[in-house]
Enzyme design. Structure first.
Site, PDB file in Angstrom:
ATOM      1  N   CYS A  59     -82.121 -23.582  40.892  1.00 38.97           N
ATOM      2  CA  CYS A  59     -82.840 -22.426  40.887  1.00 38.97           C
ATOM      3  C   CYS A  59     -84.128 -22.517  42.082  1.00 38.97           C
ATOM      4  CB  CYS A  59     -83.763 -22.066  39.908  1.00 38.97           C
ATOM      5  SG  CYS A  59     -82.435 -21.640  38.498  1.00 38.97           S
ATOM      6  N   ASP A  60     -84.481 -23.749  42.365  1.00 38.73           N
ATOM      7  CA  ASP A  60     -85.317 -24.128  43.147  1.00 38.73           C
ATOM      8  C   ASP A  60     -84.621 -24.078  44.729  1.00 38.73           C
ATOM      9  OD1 ASP A  60     -87.799 -26.344  43.942  1.00 38.73           O
ATOM     10  OD2 ASP A  60     -85.929 -26.559  45.246  1.00 38.73           O
TER      11      ASP A  60
END
Length: 165
Positions: A59-60
């Site tokens: 997600c980062d």
């Protein structure tokens, strides 16, 4: 549609969105706790990046990648939506210096998750997905990532955002 999380099947709740659909409206929270709807970005091309949680590696990376790529696309607004609390999103953005993407929280009522069919029932998280919505609110690109821990097709999403009017 079959979606897995760590190779285990999960159930998505809500309505699947398809290319050609009029984009469903939703209400999410900005980092300052104000309500944001699809109409708040009316007239713009939107790339909506959906992630389970900003505090995970994929997600980062996804959020950073769209932040970098968005800098090279004029007239495209990038929205990253997760169920992270707005406070956590604000902290994450501040510590990572992201300027070209808005993080929005669907934590309160899963309005986005239900409207776009990405609410994972078993986990109360959002499934990884990418949507491109043109300036007339028509969906021009959809990717529901079949394994939530995998990356989306960044190139295809960016090209779809560039092509949308």
């Amino acid at each position: 549609m079959a979606i897995t999380f760590k190779n285990k099947p999960v159930s998505l709740q809500g309505n699947e969105v398809k290319v050609g659909d009029i984009a469903p409206n939703f209400t999410v929270l900005a980092n300052d706790l104000s309500s944001i709807t699809l109409a708040d970005s009316k007239g713009k091309v939107r790339l909506i990046s959906v992630v389970p949680s900003l505090d995970t590696e994929v997600c980062d990376t996804q959020t950073r990648r769209f932040n970098e790529d968005a800098a090279n696309i004029s007239q495209v607004e990038v929205l990253t939506i997760s169920v992270d609390l707005p406070f956590a999103q604000n902290r994450w953005c501040g510590s990572n210096g992201l300027e070209n993407v808005k993080t929005l929280s669907d934590h309160r009522d899963l309005s986005f998750g239900e409207a776009y069919g990405v609410h994972i029932k078993e986990l109360r998280l959002l499934a990884r997905a990418v949507f491109v919505i043109d300036s007339s609110d028509r969906v021009t690109y959809v990717e529901y990532v079949n394994e939530v821990t995998n990356h989306p097709d960044y190139h295809a999403a960016i090209e779809a955002a560039k092509a949308a009017k």
